[in-house]
Write a protein that holds these residues in place. Structure first.
Motif, PDB file in Angstrom:
ATOM      1  N   LEU A  68       0.842  -1.191   0.000  1.00  9.41           N
ATOM      2  CA  LEU A  68       0.000   0.000   0.000  1.00  9.41           C
ATOM      3  C   LEU A  68       0.877   1.241   0.000  1.00  9.41           C
ATOM      4  CD1 LEU A  68      -2.653  -1.043   2.665  1.00  9.41           C
ATOM      5  CD2 LEU A  68      -2.858  -1.149   0.184  1.00  9.41           C
ATOM      6  N   GLU A  69       0.452   2.237  -0.756  1.00  8.35           N
ATOM      7  CA  GLU A  69       1.179   3.503  -0.786  1.00  8.35           C
ATOM      8  C   GLU A  69       0.261   4.616  -0.288  1.00  8.35           C
ATOM      9  OE1 GLU A  69       4.421   3.902  -4.111  1.00  8.35           O
ATOM     10  OE2 GLU A  69       2.489   3.360  -5.019  1.00  8.35           O
ATOM     11  N   TRP A  70       0.890   5.565   0.380  1.00  7.11           N
ATOM     12  CA  TRP A  70       0.153   6.707   0.899  1.00  7.11           C
ATOM     13  C   TRP A  70       0.838   7.991   0.506  1.00  7.11           C
ATOM     14  CZ3 TRP A  70       1.083   2.519   4.331  1.00  7.11           C
ATOM     15  CH2 TRP A  70      -0.056   1.777   4.642  1.00  7.11           C
ATOM     16  N   LEU A  71       0.069   9.047   0.579  1.00  7.73           N
ATOM     17  CA  LEU A  71       0.617  10.389   0.453  1.00  7.73           C
ATOM     18  C   LEU A  71       0.813  10.903   1.880  1.00  7.73           C
ATOM     19  CD1 LEU A  71      -1.708  11.660  -2.387  1.00  7.73           C
ATOM     20  CD2 LEU A  71       0.722  11.069  -2.589  1.00  7.73           C
ATOM     21  N   THR A 102       5.323  10.630  -1.218  1.00  6.00           N
ATOM     22  CA  THR A 102       4.734   9.303  -1.244  1.00  6.00           C
ATOM     23  C   THR A 102       5.501   8.425  -0.266  1.00  6.00           C
ATOM     24  OG1 THR A 102       4.155   9.555  -3.559  1.00  6.00           O
ATOM     25  CG2 THR A 102       4.214   7.328  -2.722  1.00  6.00           C
ATOM     26  N   THR A 103       4.791   7.549   0.416  1.00 10.36           N
ATOM     27  CA  THR A 103       5.427   6.656   1.383  1.00 10.36           C
ATOM     28  C   THR A 103       4.723   5.307   1.386  1.00 10.36           C
ATOM     29  OG1 THR A 103       6.206   6.493   3.674  1.00 10.36           O
ATOM     30  CG2 THR A 103       4.024   7.410   3.348  1.00 10.36           C
ATOM     31  N   ALA A 104       5.388   4.334   1.954  1.00 15.31           N
ATOM     32  CA  ALA A 104       4.823   2.991   2.112  1.00 15.31           C
ATOM     33  C   ALA A 104       5.327   2.433   3.434  1.00 15.31           C
ATOM     34  CB  ALA A 104       5.257   2.080   0.962  1.00 15.31           C
ATOM     35  N   GLY A 105       4.572   1.496   4.013  1.00 12.79           N
ATOM     36  CA  GLY A 105       5.011   0.854   5.243  1.00 12.79           C
ATOM     37  C   GLY A 105       6.194  -0.063   4.954  1.00 12.79           C
ATOM     38  N   LEU A 106       7.028  -0.260   5.950  1.00 15.96           N
ATOM     39  CA  LEU A 106       8.190  -1.121   5.767  1.00 15.96           C
ATOM     40  C   LEU A 106       7.822  -2.600   5.746  1.00 15.96           C
ATOM     41  CD1 LEU A 106      10.805   0.687   8.024  1.00 15.96           C
ATOM     42  CD2 LEU A 106      10.661   0.689   5.531  1.00 15.96           C
ATOM     43  N   ASP A 107       6.734  -2.938   6.418  1.00 16.18           N
ATOM     44  CA  ASP A 107       6.299  -4.334   6.427  1.00 16.18           C
ATOM     45  C   ASP A 107       4.783  -4.377   6.604  1.00 16.18           C
ATOM     46  OD1 ASP A 107       5.560  -4.426   9.265  1.00 16.18           O
ATOM     47  OD2 ASP A 107       7.695  -4.502   9.707  1.00 16.18           O
ATOM     48  N   PRO A 108       4.192  -5.561   6.411  1.00 14.19           N
ATOM     49  CA  PRO A 108       2.726  -5.672   6.508  1.00 14.19           C
ATOM     50  C   PRO A 108       2.154  -5.222   7.854  1.00 14.19           C
ATOM     51  CG  PRO A 108       3.630  -7.624   5.471  1.00 14.19           C
ATOM     52  CD  PRO A 108       4.798  -6.810   5.960  1.00 14.19           C
ATOM     53  N   ARG A 109       2.921  -5.381   8.931  1.00  9.42           N
ATOM     54  CA  ARG A 109       2.415  -4.938  10.250  1.00  9.42           C
ATOM     55  C   ARG A 109       2.217  -3.427  10.270  1.00  9.42           C
ATOM     56  NH1 ARG A 109       6.735  -8.450  12.739  1.00  9.42           N
ATOM     57  NH2 ARG A 109       7.825  -6.501  12.409  1.00  9.42           N
ATOM     58  N   ILE A 136      -1.659   1.230   9.979  1.00 12.91           N
ATOM     59  CA  ILE A 136      -2.209   2.422   9.321  1.00 12.91           C
ATOM     60  C   ILE A 136      -3.650   2.176   8.875  1.00 12.91           C
ATOM     61  CG2 ILE A 136      -1.975   3.965   7.333  1.00 12.91           C
ATOM     62  CD1 ILE A 136       0.151   4.373   9.542  1.00 12.91           C
ATOM     63  N   VAL A 137      -3.911   1.025   8.284  1.00  8.40           N
ATOM     64  CA  VAL A 137      -5.276   0.699   7.846  1.00  8.40           C
ATOM     65  C   VAL A 137      -6.218   0.680   9.049  1.00  8.40           C
ATOM     66  CG1 VAL A 137      -6.736  -1.128   6.868  1.00  8.40           C
ATOM     67  CG2 VAL A 137      -4.588  -0.485   5.732  1.00  8.40           C
ATOM     68  N   ARG A 138      -5.763   0.136  10.170  1.00 12.04           N
ATOM     69  CA  ARG A 138      -6.606   0.133  11.382  1.00 12.04           C
ATOM     70  C   ARG A 138      -6.912   1.554  11.835  1.00 12.04           C
ATOM     71  NH1 ARG A 138      -3.276  -4.172  12.929  1.00 12.04           N
ATOM     72  NH2 ARG A 138      -2.129  -2.844  14.377  1.00 12.04           N
ATOM     73  N   ARG A 139      -5.949   2.466  11.690  1.00  9.17           N
ATOM     74  CA  ARG A 139      -6.187   3.867  12.058  1.00  9.17           C
ATOM     75  C   ARG A 139      -7.265   4.489  11.167  1.00  9.17           C
ATOM     76  NH1 ARG A 139      -1.805   6.865  14.167  1.00  9.17           N
ATOM     77  NH2 ARG A 139      -3.239   8.607  14.176  1.00  9.17           N
TER      78      ARG A 139
END
Length: 188
Positions: A4-7, A71-78, A83-86
């Motif tokens: 997943l990518e985010w701004l 643009t950023t992405a998480g380092l791992d699925p956790r 972030i998705v939970r937030r």
């Protein structure tokens, strides 16, 4: 699994006047942004979000503030899950508020029915209330990027409110027909 990518927007605006800072916060919350900490927020990467954040970045500069957009992405699925939970927690808070209004609507109609308050004016007011619920649900849904758990519950309550309104409308029309058919007594 696709990453997943985010701004990511970081910003600072002068503390005064506070209305400018509040305006930035409202715009970001209105887009569904999640704050990581003060002045640092995320949105899912999309062309629409990028355009809107670029516009906001310019507005912040006009306020004599500073903003950095990347643009950023998480380092791992956790990290992604966190972030998705937030995002989902924020949407669930909005859905909870809508659900509580739907519950109050159900109680209000139950009381109107109990006291047989079946007027066109009350029906119109209740129709407007359900229309507000629908608009509100749609607005929350636009920012529900990751299918928040309470979305389905809110949808069910919205459907229930529509059914409650239909039943109330039936009672109003029946009561008004009875009133129209009742013989009027004239005093001599």
């Amino acid at each position: 699994m696709k990453t997943l990518e985010w701004l990511l927007l970081t910003y600072k605006v002068p503390p005064e006047p506070a209305r400018k800072r509040i305006a930035v916060w409202r715009k970001l919350k209105g887009m569904g942004a999640v704050y990581i900490q003060g002045g640092v927020c995320l949105l899912p990467k999309s062309d629409d979000h990028l355009r809107r954040l670029k516009t906001l970045e310019n507005e912040i500069a006009e306020m004599d503030g500073e903003a950095v957009l990347m643009t950023t992405a998480g380092l791992d699925p956790r990290e992604e899950d966190k972030i998705v939970r937030r995002f989902n927690a924020d949407r669930d808070e909005e859905y909870k508020e809508l659900i509580s209004k739907c519950e109050a609507f159900e109680k209000e109609i139950a009381e109107e029915t109990r006291v047989k308050h079946f007027t066109y004016a009350e029906l119109e007011e209740n129709e407007q209330e359900v229309a507000k619920f629908k608009t509100w649900f749609t607005k929350i849904g636009k920012n529900d990027f990751y299918a928040a758990p309470l979305a389905q519950v809110a949808q069910e309550w919205l459907t229930k409110c529509e059914g409650i309104l239909d039943a109330y409308a039936h009672n109003v029309f029946a009561a008004q027909e009875e009133n129209a058919a009742a013989p009027s007594s004239k005093a001599d």
